[in-house]
Design a protein around this motif. Structure first.
Motif, short mmCIF file in Angstrom:
data_model
loop_
_atom_site.label_atom_id
_atom_site.label_comp_id
_atom_site.label_asym_id
_atom_site.label_seq_id
_atom_site.Cartn_x
_atom_site.Cartn_y
_atom_site.Cartn_z
N VAL A 1 100.59 40.02 52.97
CA VAL A 1 100.64 41.48 52.84
C VAL A 1 99.68 42.13 53.85
N LEU A 2 98.49 41.59 53.97
CA LEU A 2 97.53 42.16 54.92
C LEU A 2 98.02 41.99 56.36
N ALA A 3 98.69 40.86 56.65
CA ALA A 3 99.25 40.67 57.99
C ALA A 3 100.31 41.72 58.29
N GLU A 4 101.15 41.99 57.30
CA GLU A 4 102.20 43.00 57.51
C GLU A 4 101.59 44.38 57.71
N ARG A 5 100.57 44.71 56.91
CA ARG A 5 99.92 46.02 57.03
C ARG A 5 99.23 46.16 58.38
N ARG A 6 98.58 45.07 58.84
CA ARG A 6 97.90 45.15 60.13
C ARG A 6 98.90 45.28 61.25
N SER A 7 100.02 44.63 61.16
CA SER A 7 101.04 44.76 62.20
C SER A 7 101.59 46.18 62.24
N ALA A 8 101.71 46.82 61.07
CA ALA A 8 102.24 48.19 61.03
C ALA A 8 101.24 49.20 61.60
N GLY B 1 99.58 48.91 64.37
CA GLY B 1 99.69 48.96 65.82
C GLY B 1 98.35 48.76 66.51
N GLY B 2 98.29 49.17 67.76
CA GLY B 2 97.06 49.02 68.52
C GLY B 2 97.13 47.87 69.51
N GLU B 3 96.16 47.84 70.42
CA GLU B 3 96.16 46.82 71.46
C GLU B 3 95.92 45.42 70.89
N ALA B 4 95.10 45.32 69.86
CA ALA B 4 94.75 44.01 69.31
C ALA B 4 95.64 43.63 68.12
N ARG B 5 96.81 44.23 68.03
CA ARG B 5 97.66 43.97 66.87
C ARG B 5 98.06 42.51 66.79
N GLY B 6 98.45 41.91 67.90
CA GLY B 6 98.88 40.52 67.88
C GLY B 6 97.77 39.58 67.44
N PHE B 7 96.59 39.77 67.99
CA PHE B 7 95.47 38.88 67.65
C PHE B 7 95.07 39.03 66.20
N GLU B 8 94.89 40.25 65.74
CA GLU B 8 94.42 40.46 64.38
C GLU B 8 95.48 40.09 63.35
N THR B 9 96.73 40.38 63.65
CA THR B 9 97.80 39.95 62.74
C THR B 9 97.86 38.43 62.68
N GLY B 10 97.64 37.79 63.82
CA GLY B 10 97.63 36.33 63.83
C GLY B 10 96.53 35.74 62.96
N LEU B 11 95.38 36.42 62.85
CA LEU B 11 94.31 35.94 61.97
C LEU B 11 94.78 35.88 60.52
N PHE B 12 95.44 36.95 60.07
CA PHE B 12 95.92 36.96 58.69
C PHE B 12 97.04 35.94 58.48
N ALA B 13 97.92 35.82 59.47
CA ALA B 13 99.00 34.84 59.34
C ALA B 13 98.44 33.42 59.30
N ALA B 14 97.44 33.14 60.12
CA ALA B 14 96.83 31.82 60.10
C ALA B 14 96.16 31.53 58.75
N SER B 15 95.49 32.53 58.19
CA SER B 15 94.87 32.34 56.87
C SER B 15 95.93 32.06 55.81
N ALA B 16 97.05 32.79 55.89
CA ALA B 16 98.12 32.55 54.92
C ALA B 16 98.65 31.12 55.03
N LEU B 17 98.84 30.64 56.25
CA LEU B 17 99.35 29.28 56.42
C LEU B 17 98.33 28.24 55.94
N ILE B 18 97.05 28.50 56.15
CA ILE B 18 96.03 27.57 55.66
C ILE B 18 96.07 27.48 54.14
N LEU B 19 96.19 28.61 53.47
CA LEU B 19 96.25 28.59 52.01
C LEU B 19 97.54 27.94 51.52
N ILE B 20 98.63 28.16 52.22
CA ILE B 20 99.88 27.48 51.84
C ILE B 20 99.72 25.97 51.98
#
Length: 917
Positions: A539-546, A548-567
């Motif tokens: 959810v936080l990854a989706e909200r961060r992607s929405a 926008g901004g220059e660092a959207r890819g990097f910061e969204t990737g942080l949340f996605a990576a955390s989600a995959l680690i917990l999975i």
């Protein structure tokens, strides 16, 4: 009442009068010294005036018996003065004309270059100033202490003698405190606090002592006599604190220092029952807040340090004597809140400038409110950590955890408009995670209560402790994400994104490794909680992607990576060993695929972490022992083929700019392939068969191939990644050396003791299977890795080529021995035919080497072939001549002569061909 007023009068006479007398004589001596120094300065000034006038007239300066100008300059300035210029001064910046002897005006002097201003002198340190003040005003310090002790001893005297009832004792102390404050105020209004030298700081002494006596009276009324309850006592102390603040705004810092020191120390002298000591927690908080309130107006800075340091130390001593979790939490929270808001003079501080971390690193100097706020947040965070680690009950530990969460929320969200306070959120956040880990390591009460759930009845529910702790970790991540959403500008956005993505996974990992909640709640419910955390990260990854901004890819990737680690952690809890390896492989591929679709660099980092985890699982846990001895064939195939397919897919899907990921994937692919072949050999041959020379030769060949693959990729990698390749190659080469060592050991047993036999028909036997693949791999490595232009080609080509020739020579020697002696290589010998065979083999090898030298135009190979010829000749004349007889000897020498003649002709032909070409 007569005793009370008599005591007051006696104190004033015995203490105040000597102090005033000593102060009077001290001030008289000081005035006399100042008068003498002023007169000397006036004389020096007159002498300097005469010298300047003489220099302007061009006359030599008049000597005077007065003190030297250097002394006068030193008297006018606290800094050492430079020596006075000579009669021929340096050119002045003032363009003054000067007439010579002929009456003509000389040209004006050239202007001198302006000199850099001298550095501003640094003031004395705080300790030096305090020591100097005490040297000059020690009588006032003793006077304040005497007045405070007078009020305290008056109360104690009434108790010991029974002369006054408790209400009158308290009333006498109140009257004494008010009288001291009134006396100080009267002197201040008439003469000021520091304007009159004879009375300097005397009003602060009386008023500060009176404030402390009022605190003592109220504490005695509650803790010593039980005359008033907690609420009136708190109200009274609040009123005294307010009076202290008002007085501190009017007086100098001496009153604040006396009030803080006396009010902090007073409870330890008053005494009282331990059940009344709980009131001291809010009391010390009020003392600290009063000091902060004084200093927010006067800005003495060190008063705020005392206002936090003294109550903090008193709270620590009080906790050791009479621990009270709620009292410590509220007092620390009040002091922390006051340290942040009172110096800033705002409920929503907007403090700008350097942060505390920058000040500690020496990069910049933070402002005074920043340091005080950092101390307050550290105090509140330390109190929460103390409650978690030293609390006597589960409720106390839970209160400490809640306090840390509250402080983190207040600093993160409440101070969002104060950039100077931005790094303070690190203190409660780290303290919460450290507290979770240390609480379990120290077997704290909350952890013990949770682990007691192991002994519950089968139908009883599991403790809910861990769910609340996970919820706290989720709150940390959500609070950090809200700060990320409110962050103005781009400064430190990545830090807040990292915090929001890391705090919840970190809390869950601490719980998993130190609390082991799956053993109490069951693996499946705990896995569901972990999956819920993964869902929050999504959810936080989706909200961060929405956003926008220059660092959207990097910061969204942080949340996605955390989600995959917990999975992955949730799968680890419920899946078998093989299924978990396959799941991790699939997660790696999914992360790389998402990164390819939308660039998110943290997903590439996650894939690299996944490669390391898979390597750990294949080597250590469950490791090679599981794959060799306990796992089924299908499980072994899936556990190795799954990662192989995943690494191959990563090589295809990885973005071209992800050089590190591609390098790691290719290295891991080769490594897993070598592991798979090794495991297959071990499972197929069994323990004894795997330790034979031919099995170890094949194993060494596999690992050497893997090491060569790493070396082959070196030129294609960036310079920063080459050490990683080299490390992989060294580890694989060490594994190959181990296998070669086992092979040599087995062959030595075959040659020395005859334990074991050579398997298979001649030439196509186990010796060929053990050594020829090694020779072929070394030869291929010399040809490919030793190409001109490749890194290390100068030593790789001859080194690997030499190893290849050595392996072929060893194989030829062992194979000839096997042909003549049979499968048992330990039989005695050699026979004439075996010796002749060695000679013939050397000649054939030399001829073949010379032929290859012609084809490859290699001078090194040509010299090697001729060295083989020389070795053959030496063998014939030194060994064969004594061992051969009859026609065999004749045939040997005739054959050797013809062969040498043919080789000489071939060598000369090669020379002529190379000379022409």
């Amino acid at each position: 009442m007569l005793i009370v007023f008599g005591s007051i009068y006696g104190l004033l006479v015995l203490v105040g009068l000597p102090a005033l007398i000593f102060a009077h004589f001290g001030l008289r001596s000081e005035n006399a010294l100042l008068r003498i120094r002023v007169e000397d300065l006036l004389k020096d000034f007159e002498a300097l005036t005469r010298e300047v006038a003489a220099l302007r007239r061009g006359a030599p300066p008049q000597t005077s018996p007065e003190p030297a100008p250097e002394q006068a300059a030193e008297a006018l300035s606290p800094e050492p003065a430079p020596p006075v210029v000579s009669p021929a001064p340096e050119p002045s910046t003032v363009p003054m004309a000067r007439r010579g002897e002929d009456g003509a005006e000389d040209a004006p002097p050239v202007e001198a270059a302006p000199k850099a201003p001298p550095p501003e002198p640094k003031g004395p340190a705080l300790t030096d100033r305090l020591a100097a003040w005490l040297r000059e005003n020690w009588t006032l310090a003793l006077a304040a202490l005497s007045l405070i002790l007078g009020g305290l001893f008056m109360v104690q005297y009434g108790v010991e003698q029974g002369l006054l009832t408790p209400p009158l004792r308290v009333l006498g102390a109140l009257v004494l405190g008010v009288a001291l404050i009134a006396c100080g105020e009267a002197i201040r209004r008439r003469h000021g606090d520091s304007a009159t030298p004879n009375l300097r700081h005397l009003p602060s002494t009386f008023s500060g002592a009176g404030t402390v006596v009022l605190f003592i009276a109220i504490l005695s009324a509650h803790a010593l006599y039980g005359l008033i309850g907690s609420v009136p006592a708190l109200a009274g102390m609040a009123a005294v604190s307010l009076v202290a603040v008002l007085l501190g705004w009017l007086y100098g810092p001496v009153l604040s220092a006396i009030g803080l020191l006396g009010a902090t120390a007073a409870p330890f002298f008053v005494g009282g029952s331990s059940d009344k000591a709980v009131l001291l927690y809010p009391y010390f908080a009020m003392v600290g807040l009063a000091g902060l309130g004084i200093d927010t107006f006067r800005r003495w800075a060190w008063v705020s340090g005392l206002a936090l340091g003294l109550p903090a130390g008193a709270l620590g001593l009080l906790w050791l004597h009479e621990p009270d979790a709620r009292g410590l939490a509220l007092a620390a929270l009040a002091l922390g809140l006051g340290a942040v808001l009172i110096p800033a003079r705002s409920l929503r501080p907007v403090q700008d400038g350097p942060m505390t971390g920058q000040g500690l690193a020496g990069w910049a100097a933070p402002a005074f409110p920043t340091w005080i706020a950092a101390a307050g947040v550290a105090l509140a965070s330390g109190a929460g950590l103390v409650l978690m680690l030293d609390g006597a009950s589960p409720a106390a530990a839970a209160l400490g955890y809640a306090l840390l969460l509250l402080v983190f929320a207040g600093v993160t969200l409440g101070l969002a408009r104060a950039p100077a306070f931005e790094d303070l959120a690190l203190l409660p956040g780290v303290a919460a995670l450290v507290g979770l880990g240390l609480h379990a390591a120290l077997d704290g009460p909350l952890y013990s209560a949770f682990r007691a759930g192991l002994d519950r009845l089968p139908e009883s529910p599991a403790p809910t402790t861990v769910w609340w702790l996970v919820a706290g970790g989720a709150a940390l991540s959500v609070i950090a994400f809200l700060r990320l959403a409110r962050q103005i500008g781009t400064d430190h956005r990545g830090v807040w994104a990292l915090g929001a993505a890391v705090l919840l996974p970190a809390a869950i990992l601490v719980l998993e490794f130190l609390w082991a909640p799956g053993e109490v709640t069951g693996a499946y419910p705990w896995a569901l909680a972990v999956m819920a955390g993964a869902g929050l990260m999504v959810v936080l990854a989706e909200r961060r992607s929405a956003m926008g901004g220059e660092a959207r890819g990097f910061e969204t990737g942080l949340f996605a990576a955390s989600a995959l680690i917990l999975i992955g952690l949730a799968l680890f809890l419920v899946l078998t060993k093989t299924a978990l390896t396959l799941a991790l492989s699939a997660m790696m591929v999914a992360a790389v695929a998402m990164d390819r679709q939308r660039p998110m660099r943290p997903l590439g980092w996650l894939a690299q972490l996944g490669a390391a985890v898979i390597g750990y699982r294949l080597l250590v846990d469950p490791g090679l022992d599981w794959a060799v001895g306990r796992a089924g064939t299908l499980d072994v195939l899936l556990a190795h083929l799954g990662p192989l397919a995943a690494f191959a897919a990563i090589l295809v899907l990885a973005r071209p700019e992800r050089a590190a990921l591609r390098a790691l994937a290719s290295s891991s692919l080769v490594t897993v392939m070598a592991l798979a072949v090794t495991v297959a050999l071990r499972r197929g041959l069994g323990a004894e068969g795997f330790e034979t020379h031919w099995a170890q030769g094949l194993t060494a060949t596999v690992w050497i191939l893997a090491a060569f693959a790493q070396i082959w990729r070196l030129p294609h990698d960036p310079s920063l990644l080459r050490p990683l390749r080299i490390i992989f190659a060294v580890v694989m080469a060490l594994a190959a050396c181990g296998a070669v060592a086992v092979m040599i050991d087995d062959l030595s047993w075959l040659l020395a003791t005859g334990q074991g036999r050579v398997a298979g028909p001649p030439v196509l036997d186990s010796l060929a299977l053990a050594i020829l693949p090694l020779a072929a791999v070394f030869g291929a490595g010399a040809a490919l890795l030793g190409r001109p232009g490749r890194p290390g080609a100068r030593w790789l080509r001859p080194g690997l080529g030499g190893l290849s020739v050595l392996a072929l020579g060893v194989w030829g020697w062992l194979e000839i021995r096997r042909i003549w002696r049979g499968p048992d290589l330990s039989l005695p010998g050699p026979s004439d035919g075996e010796l002749y065979s060695y000679t013939l083999a050397l000649l054939l090898a030399s001829g073949l080497g010379l032929l290859l030298a012609v084809l490859t135009r290699s001078h090194a190979l040509r010299r090697l072939a001729m060295a083989g010829v020389a070795l053959t000749v030496a063998k014939v004349f030194l060994i064969d001549m004594s061992g051969l007889s009859g026609l065999v000897r004749v045939a040997s020498f005739v054959g050797l002569g013809l062969a040498l003649a043919g080789l000489a002709w071939l060598d000369r032909a090669v020379s002529r061909i190379w000379e022409r070409g």
